[in-house]
Design an enzyme around this catalytic site. Structure first.
Site, PDB file in Angstrom:
ATOM      1  N   ASP A  10       7.039  11.219  11.960  1.00 34.20           N
ATOM      2  CA  ASP A  10       6.870  12.038  10.808  1.00 34.20           C
ATOM      3  C   ASP A  10       6.468  13.605  11.223  1.00 34.20           C
ATOM      4  OD1 ASP A  10       6.760  13.508   8.420  1.00 34.20           O
ATOM      5  OD2 ASP A  10       5.429  11.953   7.186  1.00 34.20           O
ATOM      6  N   ASN A 103       1.241   8.659  28.157  1.00 33.61           N
ATOM      7  CA  ASN A 103       2.090   8.019  27.231  1.00 33.61           C
ATOM      8  C   ASN A 103       1.773   8.435  25.966  1.00 33.61           C
ATOM      9  OD1 ASN A 103       0.509   5.766  26.413  1.00 33.61           O
ATOM     10  ND2 ASN A 103       1.214   4.717  28.329  1.00 33.61           N
ATOM     11  N   TYR A 227      -7.372   9.575   6.902  1.00 36.25           N
ATOM     12  CA  TYR A 227      -6.107   9.548   6.349  1.00 36.25           C
ATOM     13  C   TYR A 227      -5.226  10.483   6.947  1.00 36.25           C
ATOM     14  CZ  TYR A 227      -1.945   9.435   3.677  1.00 36.25           C
ATOM     15  OH  TYR A 227      -0.560   9.117   3.283  1.00 36.25           O
ATOM     16  N   LYS A 230       0.685   6.765   6.342  1.00 37.12           N
ATOM     17  CA  LYS A 230       1.060   5.381   6.627  1.00 37.12           C
ATOM     18  C   LYS A 230       1.886   5.370   8.105  1.00 37.12           C
ATOM     19  CE  LYS A 230      -0.690   2.283   3.868  1.00 37.12           C
ATOM     20  NZ  LYS A 230      -1.679   1.533   4.389  1.00 37.12           N
ATOM     21  N   GLN A 240      21.457 -13.468  18.520  1.00 38.85           N
ATOM     22  CA  GLN A 240      22.804 -14.339  18.937  1.00 38.85           C
ATOM     23  C   GLN A 240      22.516 -15.028  20.085  1.00 38.85           C
ATOM     24  OE1 GLN A 240      24.546 -12.958  15.459  1.00 38.85           O
ATOM     25  NE2 GLN A 240      25.398 -14.568  16.734  1.00 38.85           N
ATOM     26  N   ASP A 285       7.098   8.060  -4.892  1.00 37.33           N
ATOM     27  CA  ASP A 285       7.086   8.210  -3.501  1.00 37.33           C
ATOM     28  C   ASP A 285       7.483   6.726  -2.907  1.00 37.33           C
ATOM     29  OD1 ASP A 285       6.439  10.740  -3.526  1.00 37.33           O
ATOM     30  OD2 ASP A 285       4.243  10.638  -2.582  1.00 37.33           O
ATOM     31  N   TYR A 346      -6.276   6.789   0.401  1.00 37.91           N
ATOM     32  CA  TYR A 346      -7.035   8.179  -0.255  1.00 37.91           C
ATOM     33  C   TYR A 346      -8.283   7.389  -1.024  1.00 37.91           C
ATOM     34  CZ  TYR A 346      -3.012  11.481   0.210  1.00 37.91           C
ATOM     35  OH  TYR A 346      -2.022  12.162   0.500  1.00 37.91           O
TER      36      TYR A 346
HETATM   37  C1  F6R Z   1       2.761   7.883   1.354  1.00 36.66           C
HETATM   38  C2  F6R Z   1       3.057   9.346   1.102  1.00 36.66           C
HETATM   39  C3  F6R Z   1       2.923  10.168  -0.179  1.00 36.66           C
HETATM   40  C4  F6R Z   1       1.611  10.897   0.018  1.00 36.66           C
HETATM   41  C5  F6R Z   1       1.856  11.639  -1.483  1.00 36.66           C
HETATM   42  C6  F6R Z   1       0.718  12.547  -1.484  1.00 36.66           C
HETATM   43  O1  F6R Z   1       2.817   7.520   2.504  1.00 36.66           O
HETATM   44  O2  F6R Z   1       3.176   9.976   2.375  1.00 36.66           O
HETATM   45  O3  F6R Z   1       2.878   9.158  -1.247  1.00 36.66           O
HETATM   46  O4  F6R Z   1       0.535  10.297   0.113  1.00 36.66           O
HETATM   47  O5  F6R Z   1       2.973  12.461  -1.590  1.00 36.66           O
HETATM   48  O6  F6R Z   1       0.748  13.651  -0.522  1.00 36.66           O
HETATM   49  P1  F6R Z   1      -0.320  14.847  -0.156  1.00 36.66           P
HETATM   50  O7  F6R Z   1      -1.627  14.141  -0.125  1.00 36.66           O
HETATM   51  O8  F6R Z   1       0.056  15.449   1.197  1.00 36.66           O
HETATM   52  O9  F6R Z   1      -0.148  15.776  -1.107  1.00 36.66           O
HETATM   53 MG    MG Z   2       5.224  12.611   5.630  1.00 38.35          MG
HETATM   54 MG    MG Z   3       7.067   8.472   6.270  1.00 42.07          MG
END
Ligand code: F6R
Ligand code: MG
Ligand code: MG
Length: 379
Positions: A10, A103, A227, A230, A240, A285, A346
């Site tokens: 990401d 790596n 945090y 994810k 197969q 989300d 969180y």
């Molecule tokens: C879940 C995710 C979103 C963010 C949420 C708050 O994996 O990426 O649910 O946790 O949008 O995001 P922030 O804390 O960046 O405002």
């Molecule tokens: Mg993101």
């Molecule tokens: Mg993602």
């Protein structure tokens, strides 16, 4: 031998954490084109699920190859620069280090890789997920490779009947074990039923001696110690001829089982199989999404992809996921919609614990009754 590497990160969301901006995908495609032209890669495709970009690549350098990982790292740096220019959300989110070394292990991006001798016909499935964690693959892998109610081949294909070895990681203690299935099924389920900690990393056919499945098994939060989102895992399944048929590998997703992730990485929600055009979680989300890109590999070239969940036969799973989402949402901040305290990504708990420390008293002490207000004199 060829290697199929799916490396993902990401590097910025459009809008919020819901998707990848088209300019970032175009940049990744340019990089992949250059790497193919220079001979580093045999072939490559760029794909996305939610706010994660996946580089699907074939090459001859094996797994954990510095050259391939550093190419992916540079590509993610390039997509990060675009995300920064456009002020997209969470630009460079998964690039945890300033410099690449050796790596990608421990650096943020996730990867699943398989090295194999290409068979006369080599069908593979690449699963990409958003808003969940690597343990989300435990249930479908169990069903594909160990459950005859899902995979009739385990019973009626003599090349599958001996079963499969599951390599399982303990992410907390950084240990691994191989379960020999079917003999070890009950032992294994004790562990992989707890997917936040125990994660199937790979599956191997006992008869063919071939590795059939690989998952990305990094947990960003454990790597970073805080945090950072994810891990939004990826998985490769070879299919197969003594391995699960394509339909046996897809079948577990007809049940939109519950995974951890979704809003703020802190809720349980159904895992929704979708075609690529719908891989953009927006409601709460979520719900967490999974897409599946199918390829035939020929001489290392990727013939495809086919968008495997673009099939009305998965409509009922999607419909059911919507219903389960409604049901779970009504729990609001209560478990089991919200994750247990130790799995929350969180948490305000440590701040609350400090702030409320003096107000918690042993249950054996008298509770001080609040003094009633003094009545004002009747005029
Ligand atoms: C879940 C995710 C979103 C963010 C949420 C708050 O994996 O990426 O649910 O946790 O949008 O995001 P922030 O804390 O960046 O405002
Ligand atoms: Mg993101
Ligand atoms: Mg993602």
């Amino acid at each position: 031998m060829i290697t199929l590497s799916v490396i993902k990160a990401d590097t910025g969301g459009f809008v919020g954490h819901s998707a990848v901006h088209p300019d970032m995908l175009a940049e990744a495609r340019r990089e992949l084109g250059r790497a193919t032209a220079s001979g580093l890669l045999i072939d490559g495709r760029v794909a996305s699920c939610g706010d994660d970009i996946s580089l699907i690549m074939t090459h001859t350098y094996g797994v954990d190859a510095g050259l391939i990982h550093s190419f992916a790292w540079d590509t993610f740096r390039a997509t990060t620069r675009i995300a920064q220019e456009l002020r997209l959300y969470g630009a460079g989110q998964d690039l945890l280090s300033d410099a690449f070394s050796g790596n990608l292990k421990g650096m943020g991006p996730g990867y699943a890789e398989l090295e194999f001798e290409e068979r006369p016909s080599e069908p593979v499935l690449c699963f990409l997920a958003d808003k969940t964690e690597p343990g989300a693959w435990n249930l479908p892998l169990y069903k594909m490779f160990a459950d005859p109610f899902n995979t009739p081949g385990l019973v009626i294909d003599e090349k599958m009947h001996a079963g499969f070895g599951f390599e399982v990681y303990d992410l907390y203690e950084e240990k691994r074990i191989v379960f020999d299935c079917p003999a070890d099924i009950y032992d294994m389920l004790m562990y992989i039923g707890a997917p936040a900690r125990y994660v199937v990393h790979g599956v191997r056919s006992k008869t063919l001696g071939e590795t059939a499945a690989a998952t990305s098994t990094q947990r960003l939060s454990l790597i970073a110690g805080k945090y950072v989102g994810k891990d939004d895992p990826v998985m490769i399944i070879r299919c197969q001829s003594g391995l699960p048929a394509v339909g046996e590998a897809l079948e577990p997703f007809a049940f939109p089982y519950t995974v951890a992730g979704c809003m703020r990485g802190s809720h349980h929600a159904p895992f929704m199989p979708v075609p690529v055009e719908h891989a953009h979680p927006s409601r709460f989300d979520g719900p967490p999404r999974v897409v599946c890109l199918g390829f035939q590999i020929r001489g290392g070239k990727l013939i495809g992809p086919r968008d495997m969940f673009d099939d009305p036969a998965f409509d009922r799973a999607r419909q059911q996921a919507g219903e389960v989402m409604d049901y779970l949402r009504r729990h609001g901040p209560f478990e089991p919609h919200r994750l247990p305290l130790e799995d929350l990504e969180y948490t305000t708990m440590s701040i609350l614990s400090r702030r409320l420390a003096n107000r918690w008293t042993p249950m054996t002490t008298e509770v001080a009754t609040p003094t009633p207000p003094t009545p004002s004199p009747v005029p």
